[in-house]
Write an enzyme that holds these catalytic residues in place. Structure first.
Site, PDB file in Angstrom:
ATOM      1  N   PRO A 167       5.551  -9.569  -3.258  1.00 29.31           N
ATOM      2  CA  PRO A 167       6.244  -9.371  -4.536  1.00 29.31           C
ATOM      3  C   PRO A 167       5.941 -10.426  -5.599  1.00 29.31           C
ATOM      4  O   PRO A 167       6.369 -10.286  -6.728  1.00 29.31           O
ATOM      5  CB  PRO A 167       7.717  -9.418  -4.139  1.00 29.31           C
ATOM      6  CG  PRO A 167       7.742 -10.340  -2.953  1.00 29.31           C
ATOM      7  CD  PRO A 167       6.467 -10.063  -2.198  1.00 29.31           C
ATOM      8  N   GLU A 200      -2.311  -6.211  -6.075  1.00 28.87           N
ATOM      9  CA  GLU A 200      -1.519  -5.394  -5.156  1.00 28.87           C
ATOM     10  C   GLU A 200      -1.922  -3.938  -5.345  1.00 28.87           C
ATOM     11  O   GLU A 200      -1.856  -3.406  -6.460  1.00 28.87           O
ATOM     12  CB  GLU A 200      -0.026  -5.563  -5.414  1.00 28.87           C
ATOM     13  CG  GLU A 200       0.860  -4.699  -4.547  1.00 28.87           C
ATOM     14  CD  GLU A 200       0.613  -4.893  -3.052  1.00 28.87           C
ATOM     15  OE1 GLU A 200       0.381  -3.879  -2.355  1.00 28.87           O
ATOM     16  OE2 GLU A 200       0.639  -6.051  -2.589  1.00 28.87           O
ATOM     17  N   ASP A 233      -7.853  -2.110  -4.141  1.00 27.27           N
ATOM     18  CA  ASP A 233      -7.731  -2.017  -2.683  1.00 27.27           C
ATOM     19  C   ASP A 233      -8.451  -3.218  -2.068  1.00 27.27           C
ATOM     20  O   ASP A 233      -9.680  -3.268  -2.050  1.00 27.27           O
ATOM     21  CB  ASP A 233      -8.339  -0.707  -2.191  1.00 27.27           C
ATOM     22  CG  ASP A 233      -8.170  -0.510  -0.686  1.00 27.27           C
ATOM     23  OD1 ASP A 233      -7.641  -1.429  -0.020  1.00 27.27           O
ATOM     24  OD2 ASP A 233      -8.561   0.562  -0.194  1.00 27.27           O
ATOM     25  N   CYS A 302       2.965 -13.880   8.314  1.00 26.12           N
ATOM     26  CA  CYS A 302       4.272 -14.254   8.863  1.00 26.12           C
ATOM     27  C   CYS A 302       4.398 -13.749  10.297  1.00 26.12           C
ATOM     28  O   CYS A 302       5.507 -13.573  10.807  1.00 26.12           O
ATOM     29  CB  CYS A 302       5.389 -13.691   7.989  1.00 26.12           C
ATOM     30  SG  CYS A 302       5.303 -11.910   7.769  1.00 26.12           S
TER      31      CYS A 302
END
Length: 383
Positions: A167, A200, A233, A302
């Site tokens: 984000p 993104e 992409d 993560c």
């Protein structure tokens, strides 16, 4: 679990058992059961990145009382870096990211109860009398998520690509380091000539990314193209190589915060981690294609799983070797664990070494309770 049928409950339990088997095998049964798993199940600890372009110290506007401010501590992200081209040391870098967290008790003492962190206030939109809006004052995040930004070492003048940016928290941190700290006129173009391209591909996430960049960064940075939101992409080599900066030689720095299956919420939902290493390795190869020879790429996830961390680095390096044989590319890749002994000592206070990088885990003996977060620093070198 209320609301689940017996069949659904059996599926959930099977997924949880499979999850436990995977990570007990990787981290050891004793650590997984007694230390790492309980640490992951605690409430996530957040820090607050103060927006340099809106607030100098602590966001005001009534968000924090004097008592709140006494509870805050500065998180030091200014680790030692060697002096020289492409680097800057602590004495010469006043562009320290301003990161704050609430103070905690002694998490290294198992006899002490673990306190739940107070949540940081949600950033507020402030409207001026003339109808204009103030920039957002802070962004809430896991402090470990800024380590890849620091290891990327962006400086004024660097051309930076954030390949999977939504984000936008890491892009907002990157943007704070790309202008000289003495540059007070935020409406002026950057004299250093650097830029940040935040990418993104998903339309909804791209829209959110663009909105966040507008909410946190001075309008002049976006109007001039110094900061730009792309919608490419990242897994498509044709999209990456079509970028003008890539055709002109490449970006100085590329950050790949890859999407992963093993985020912390997976454990809370008792869901099974899925292997996604093939896609991540393709993204990594394209990140390396985008960076110039002599430049730096940082890969981060993560994830808890080796397959999505060190395993992806190994697959990415293998893809580079295939390209060398098949396409005759004139570059190679070197894994740079750190810039030297001082930096390694600093990182050990946050993370533990892996084969190709570092992983921050919430049961780290330093007691910060940050992570999980894996990162690896790669340098593109002549073949």
């Amino acid at each position: 679990m209320p609301g689940l049928t017996k069949a659904q409950l059996r599926l959930v339990e099977a997924a949880e058992h499979s999850f436990d088997r995977i990570y007990a095998a990787q981290y050891g049964e004793e650590r997984w059961r007694n230390s790492l798993r309980p640490a992951l199940l605690r409430n996530t600890r957040y820090a607050m990145l103060v927006n340099r372009y809106q607030a100098a110290e602590i966001p005001s506007g009534g968000l924090f009382t004097d008592d709140d401010k006494r509870k805050l501590q500065t998180i030091d992200l200014l680790f030692p870096l060697p002096v020289g081209k492409g680097s800057y040391n602590s004495a010469g870098n006043p562009q320290q990211l301003r990161l704050l967290a609430y103070k905690r008790g002694d998490l290294t003492d198992p006899s002490q109860p673990v306190s739940i962190d107070e949540p940081f206030p949600v950033p507020q939109v402030t409207t001026n009398p003339d109808g204009s809006r103030e920039l957002m004052a802070h962004w809430n995040l896991d402090a470990a998520s800024l380590l890849p930004v620091r290891l990327l070492n962006p400086m004024p003048g660097d051309k930076v690509l954030d390949l999977c940016a939504a984000p936008g928290g890491k892009s907002i941190a990157l943007a704070q380091l790309l202008r000289p700290p003495t540059m007070d006129d935020l409406d002026a173009p950057s004299l250093a000539g650097g830029c940040l391209h935040s990418n993104e591909v998903d339309p909804a996430r791209h829209k959110r990314l663009a909105a966040n960049l507008e909410a946190y960064l001075p309008p002049a940075l976006l109007r001039s193209g110094e900061v730009k939101a792309l919608e490419l992409d990242g897994a498509d080599p044709l999209s990456i190589t079509s970028l003008p900066l890539v055709r002109a030689g490449g970006y100085d720095k590329v950050l790949l915060d890859a999407p992963c299956s093993s985020e912390r919420h997976v454990l809370h939902a008792h869901a099974r981690a899925r292997q996604a290493g093939k896609v991540q390795a393709t993204l990594l190869l394209n990140a390396l294609r985008a960076v110039r020879v002599g430049g730096r790429a940082v890969y981060a996830t993560c994830s808890l799983r080796d397959e999505e961390n060190d395993g992806v680095i190994e697959r990415g390096l293998g893809l580079v070797q295939k390209d060398k044989k098949k396409l005759g590319i004139k570059w190679d890749v070197a894994v740079r664990r750190s810039a030297g002994a001082e930096e390694e000592t600093w990182l050990e206070g946050w993370a533990e070494r892996t084969k190709h990088g570092w992983v921050v885990l919430p049961d780290h003996p330093g007691g910060g309770q940050w992570g999980p977060l894996f990162f690896s620093v790669l340098e593109k070198i002549p073949a």
